[in-house]
Structure formats: structure tokens, C-alpha cells
Design an enzyme around this catalytic site. Sequence first.
Site, PDB file in Angstrom:
ATOM      1  N   HIS A   8       0.850  -1.195   0.000  1.00 14.72           N
ATOM      2  CA  HIS A   8       0.000   0.000   0.000  1.00 14.72           C
ATOM      3  C   HIS A   8       0.887   1.248   0.000  1.00 14.72           C
ATOM      4  CE1 HIS A   8      -2.711   3.147   1.417  1.00 14.72           C
ATOM      5  NE2 HIS A   8      -3.664   2.404   0.873  1.00 14.72           N
TER       6      HIS A   8
ATOM      7  N   GLU B  41      -3.652   2.940  -7.159  1.00 13.94           N
ATOM      8  CA  GLU B  41      -4.031   4.073  -6.313  1.00 13.94           C
ATOM      9  C   GLU B  41      -3.006   5.194  -6.447  1.00 13.94           C
ATOM     10  OE1 GLU B  41      -6.586   2.947  -2.527  1.00 13.94           O
ATOM     11  OE2 GLU B  41      -4.441   2.720  -2.159  1.00 13.94           O
TER      12      GLU B  41
END
Lengths: 249, 249, 249, 249
Positions: free
Chosen positions: B118, B166
Site C-alpha cells: 500500500h 491508487e
Amino acid sequence: MRGYFKSPVTYCEIHPEQKCMSREIKFPLVAVNFKTYRESTGEYALHLARMAEEVSVKTGVCIAVAPQLVDISKVVATVNNTPVFAQHLDPYDPGPYTGHVSIESVKQAGATGSLVNHSEHMLKISEIDLIVRKMRNLGLNSLVCANTAQVSAAVAALEPNIIAIEPPELIGSGIPVSKAKPEIVTDTVSLIQKVKPNIPVLCGAGIGKGEDASAAIRLGTKGVLVSSGVVKAQDPKQVLLDLARSVTI
Amino acid sequence: MRGYFKSPVTYCEIHPEQKCMSREIKFPLVAVNFKTYRESTGEYALHLARMAEEVSVKTGVCIAVAPQLVDISKVVATVNNTPVFAQHLDPYDPGPYTGHVSIESVKQAGATGSLVNHSEHMLKISEIDLIVRKMRNLGLNSLVCANTAQVSAAVAALEPNIIAIEPPELIGSGIPVSKAKPEIVTDTVSLIQKVKPNIPVLCGAGIGKGEDASAAIRLGTKGVLVSSGVVKAQDPKQVLLDLARSVTI
Amino acid sequence: MRGYFKSPVTYCEIHPEQKCMSREIKFPLVAVNFKTYRESTGEYALHLARMAEEVSVKTGVCIAVAPQLVDISKVVATVNNTPVFAQHLDPYDPGPYTGHVSIESVKQAGATGSLVNHSEHMLKISEIDLIVRKMRNLGLNSLVCANTAQVSAAVAALEPNIIAIEPPELIGSGIPVSKAKPEIVTDTVSLIQKVKPNIPVLCGAGIGKGEDASAAIRLGTKGVLVSSGVVKAQDPKQVLLDLARSVTI
Amino acid sequence: MRGYFKSPVTYCEIHPEQKCMSREIKFPLVAVNFKTYRESTGEYALHLARMAEEVSVKTGVCIAVAPQLVDISKVVATVNNTPVFAQHLDPYDPGPYTGHVSIESVKQAGATGSLVNHSEHMLKISEIDLIVRKMRNLGLNSLVCANTAQVSAAVAALEPNIIAIEPPELIGSGIPVSKAKPEIVTDTVSLIQKVKPNIPVLCGAGIGKGEDASAAIRLGTKGVLVSSGVVKAQDPKQVLLDLARSVTI
């Protein structure tokens, strides 16, 4: 087996009779990582770079050197026809980044490329992406290292100029990857082939003899990345000669 | 537009009339990253997981939740048909790794997968390779995040189960990636397509409304990865309902 | 030789006849780091914690346990009078910190303290400063590890609740620091004494027998930090009994 | 207010009439961190170092410069009486440490010291311990940065040659720490005083005017650590003159 590489830096037509006469990358390539060994620091770095240039002139094989950051400018001033690489760059533009290695500073020092993601200085995937991109914009050659065939395929998607496969467990071992684990090399070449077929592949780890280098070429690589096999050899010039002669087979 | 995913954990034939009745991943997918927000810690984590399960049962859309490590076992005990993911794993087997997150410990706690890389916890490419490999061996779903289309293509070569794109600059911004930067999403989908065509792609960053989610699906994704848009919403259940209904278009 | 510690959590007068009946830290202390060993994960973590509590009740010596993050809440639910520590915390308040360990989440899970800067998860000095400060504000016990006597003195300036000296080269070796390198322990005790005289010192690395623990106490420590010596022992309860009896000399 | 420092490198008796005529550190000290700004890279680094030396000769105040690694050897060749510092070192002896900065390589390049743990390149406490120790053995001056008064006291226990307190939130802000947060500076001086009373303290962050520097001296420091206030000034030489005159008050 021999090919020429459109360096992003400049491109010169290499005629058959012509030797390596610029800092251009040409394949097959012998790349020498100086690491931070005492035998390749300071004055020794200059000495080793001179040897590399002599062997390159003699054999016509391109030999790139990667000294420590503090030695880059002196090495650049010492050799004229040898590509000089950094060993690591940080993904930064000029700015407030104390103690980091800005890509521009390395270019200004005269380097024409850099190792990226060596197994002794591994990087985040997002950093490799950024570094390769910034190096491309500045006309620097990116030589991205990978520790497995899968990682090699992954970094191929980032389109570096060169990829080197080096299984960490063989680095510095004296056991040549091209003989001990030939399947890692061939897997790497074939996986990269599927992602970006034009990226030249080197292999490294344990390479110290001509036969290791010629084995590497037979497995589909365009050259070798060496370090202790040359730097810590009793006669580094002889090893370089042996390697240079063997990569052309 | 709806598809089913051969989870490495188990595989069940999903019939049209059947709702999401196991911890199996099914597409389209809404994945909710709890991060370390106060609103999703401890008791709140259980509350939010219950809401996710209710919405999933009601809509038939699979909703995965990714609580903090300390909350995983309680969340697993609270919901029955919801895939529970960790937010991060370290590439370690059991052993002397104080303070690290062994993959086995997370599996034993009942998680069926994990986010990996992430943008708030980026990893080295060699670590992602190792983690994805170890998760595959343990039957855990790997959801690898990427910050650019190129990085998405790179991680595709490592063959994770799911990839989420993302752009970090939009995370938590309330500006949905699927509307503000649709080309990043379509580039990601098409680059991954060339490397490993079967890996489902999610998109995330700024997603908080049904229309953001349906825009994501239209761009070729199989769902969304959301966080503050749900966790910090005044009415998280309503947002989840909106998202779940929109991903099926 | 036995002393009591004003825990920031609560403080109870411990009378001679009283056993360790809360999660309060009491000295001498035996702290058991579960690391990520298979023998201390999941169900085994609960089993080991129960053994620690039994030995503590039997001997009146405080035994703290430090399971993995995913196991903390189950361990807290399993034992009642045993201090439960995390193995690592990140210096974050609640917020968008995917995959990190917020201090609040660990407190909510029922832990009363945490190891900090263990040699298998070393931290920046600025992070240790922040973590110790935030733990103090939340009423959690900070047990900061140090690898040298000088580092012990340095972290003393940050005023943690407890400091543990562990020379990394002896960790997991079976060679007890208190016998193999007693001067490191005495140097640590005397250097910390000059900086912050009230911080109790533990020592760890290679401790697995009662005589190692009593040697540690004689060198001026208030207890031991153990791991494989207990976790991987054939009879962990017997080892714990031996250690607990020996720290009181 | 002016003092002289027994540098571990060499020590010369400084007579009142004598100017700074070696690479010796002398207090009060103005240390200029070049960071990786474009205005202090390559040729600009040499230009800036020359200015520093001119101001030092003119005022008799010692001015140290900390250029990027690639520029160190050229800066050393350009100025004769100016201490040249690296901005960061890695805690390595010569060996297989690709891309890292070995302390010996920096010494061989002619540097006489290094910043350590700058807030833009923070280090683990165990690394600072090792670096300071290795620098001491090689006769290099260690200037360890700290972000809080507590961290300053902690690093004092490691006995570096100089400590600089720099609150990160003021770095590059143009708001001088010595005026905006004088209590951080005085706390630092008094905490260090208790641990190791002989370590000279600098302060930095937002320093760009003579009055900031004289305020720093009045708070008990022995000089300032500056960067953008000089490097990015319209007239860096004038700023250096102003600072040098002000530190002697």
C-alpha cells in the site's frame, strides 16, 4: 552475438574496425561494480579504471566501471572512453534532501549511468519506477539489478536500459551463477523477452573467469556484472582481459 | 461485468441466485481498508465489519474488510461471510523476527488475504516477490497496490491475485481517481493486460460515491478499494450500499 | 534485591504475602518475547501465556509476555494477571497509516506495554523518542531495547519505563550474556545510572537457565528478557519456573 | 564567547591574531549544509565553498561546508582552510556494500567530518552509535543532528564531537529557531550539559540573518547550522559575512 545499444546519451555508429571510443554503452558489456572495497577506493579506483580502459582499448569490448560516489569525478577525469556508473541514486530532483544522492549531481559529476536496486541496496518498486524515469529524462543509462527471474520480469515493465540478474546467495561466493544456476539466467532472459524483448540482460554473482562469462553469453545474456572477481583478484587486469575476450566468444 | 475469481483458498460455484456466503473473493469487489483510523479501531472495527456483511448479504456483492492486525481475530469472529484481509505482511516464515508480521500468524488468525505494498507502506520489489509467493503457498489472497500504471505492470509479473491502482496524491482527497484521472486506470488495465491478462484490477483513491465506483467499473476494473470515503463517512452503511449497488452497474 | 515499580498505568502497594494479581509490572521481572516462532503463534501463544501466569502465581514473580500483534487480544482474554506487551509499535496517532501499528490500537486490544527498538526491529532515535512519549501519554509501559551500553545510556535520556540490554550476537545463541559478557551488563547499568538512575535494567540474549538469570540480577539488573530459551524449550514451564525462582535469588 | 575545539583530527594552538588556517574546526562555527540544491551542486558547490573561505579569512570565523558526496573531492581541491563535511555516512567498513557510503572513502576524499542523522536522513540509534565510534577511530569530526531536546541528550551519550538541534518543522521555513523556539535551544543546551558537558551545540532551522545567529549564541550555542538561508540567498556571500560577524557578537 555482438550488438550495439542505442544509448539514450548519444549514439554513434560503431564500425567493425572501430574500438570503444566514447562513454557509450556497447554490447557485449563487462560492467565492474567497485562496491566499497578498500582495493577499489580512492587511488585504487583510478588505477582500476585505467586498467579497465586499457583492456577495453585492447579488446574492443566495452567495460563500464561503477566506483563509489566520492570517486566518480576523479575516475571521469582519469579515463576517457569508459562509461562511468554510480552504484546507487535516490529518486530526487534537486532540493532539500540532505545526504541523498540527487540524479542531477551524479550526471554533473560526469557519470553516464547508474546501478539501481543492487541486492546490497534494494529499493521500493515505486522508487525504481521514479529513478528509471528520471534517468531517462536526463539521458542516463539505468542498469537495474534483480534477485530472481520474476523480479527481472517485473522491473522490465519499467523499461530500464539494462537488467542484471544476480542471485544474492552467489554474490561474492566465487561460484558463478552462469554455471551453478544456469536456469535462473535462462528463465530471466525468457521472462524479460515476454515483457520487453529489447532490454539487454547481464548476469552477475560469482563471475571471475572467462569461462563463466562465455557461459553467460551462451545462456542469452549480453554480458556480465562483476565485482570481487575482478576487484579482489591478484591480477585484476588479467581477469578483465580474460572476461573481455570471453564475452565475444 | 460480473465475474468470479478462482480464489486459491477454496472455490465455490457461485450460482446467480446465490449470495456471497463464504470468505471467498468474488468480483465485482468492494475492498474496505480500515487503515488506523480511530473510527475503525477496536469496537468500531467490529461495527464496521458487521455493516459490510449486512450490505454484502443485502446486495450479493462481495465486500472485503482490512482491519488492523490487532483487530483481525475479533473481526473474523464477528463476521462469517466476509473476506478479512491484513493491511501488511512481512516476508517472513516463523522464526526470530520480533515485531514483524509473519504470514502464518495472520493466516492462523483467520485472515484470508492481505494488502501488499500500500502506498502508505511501500515495499521493496524483492519483498513483494517473496510475500506474493509465500501467500500463494499458504492459500492467501494477495492484493498488491501500485502507485502508477507502470508499477502495476511490474507487479503483475509477480502474479498476485489482485492489483489495485491508487495514485497517492488522490488518496484521502475526496477526488475520485476514476473521474479525475481515468487515463491512469485505463493505462493500468491495458498494461496489466499485456503482462498477465487474468489479474483483476481494482482502483482506489478518493472513492466515496456510487458514481465513482460505477465509473471505475466502466474503465475496466473489477471493483474498488476504499477507505476514508467509507470509514470516515457520517453514514458508512449508506456509502457501502451505494458502492455495492454501483459496482454491479 | 526485589523492588516495585511505579507503573504509569496504576500503582498498587505490593505486600510481601501478595502475589502478582494485576497486569502491573513488578520487579524482578521475567519478560518473555514470543517473537514469531511457530511455537508461540496462535493457540501456542495462549498456551504459553497460561504457563507464564501459572508460574507467576506459584512464585509471586511477575512474568510479562509479548505475543505477536494478531494474538494480543486472545492472550489478554486468556490471562488475567499477566502484563501483555506488543513487540513493536509505530509512532503514529490514529490516521491514514495503512499497515502500521498505531499505539492506540494496541492499547485498545488490552496490551499494557510494548517492546521498542528490539534488535530485530531497530528504530530511528527520533521514532523511539516519539513512541516513548506517546506511550507515556497513553499510560503504556515502554521497554526499550539497546544493543550496546552506549545506546542504553542514549535511550535512558528518553526516559522509557524499562531498558533491556541485548548484544545481538548472543541473541538465540544459548550463550548467556550475563555469563559471557558480564561487563556489557555492568557498563550498561552504570552508564544508565549516570543519566537516569531510576530506570530498571533487564538483560537478554542467550538466557535459558536459572543460573543465567541469577547472574543477571547479581550484575545489577532487575530481571531478564528471554525468548527462544523459553519458547523453544522442551519444557517451557520448567524453564520459566527456574528463571522466576532465580531472579529473586 | 569564542572557544576552541580539540578536534580529533589535529590540534593547533590558535593564537588571538591567528585566522582559521587549516581544516580544523574552531568555535564559534558556521556550518553550511549544501543539501542537494541546484544552487550548490557541481560548479556552484565550488563557487559557494570559495565564498565561505573568503568570508572565513576575512572574519577569522570558522566556516565548514557540507557538499554532496560527488562534489567532496573537488571542493577539497578548491579550498584549503575550510573544513569539508559529508552530509551522510553509512556505518560500514570497506567491503561489499554497493551504493553505500563507506566512512573510509569519505576520509580518503579529503573530508574531515560529516553530518550524521540530519532530519532529512534520520538513522537508527544503533547506526549513530556505530558511525560516531568509527569516525572517532578514523579521526573524523561527527556532527550529529537531533530534532528534539530529548534526542539531543540521547545522542550526547554517544559522545559525538558536535550536536546540532534542528526542529524539522522550521527547516527551510525562514523562521529562525533561535527566535521562534528559543526554549528548544536552551533545553537542548541544558540537557546535553547534564549528560556530556563538553559537547558544543549548534542550532539550525530557519537561520538566515545575523540577528538569528547572535540570538543562537546568546542561547548558549557555539554556532549555527545553515542551509537554504545561505544557499538560496540572492547574495550568499553577504549572508555568510553577516552570520560570521554575528556569531562572535
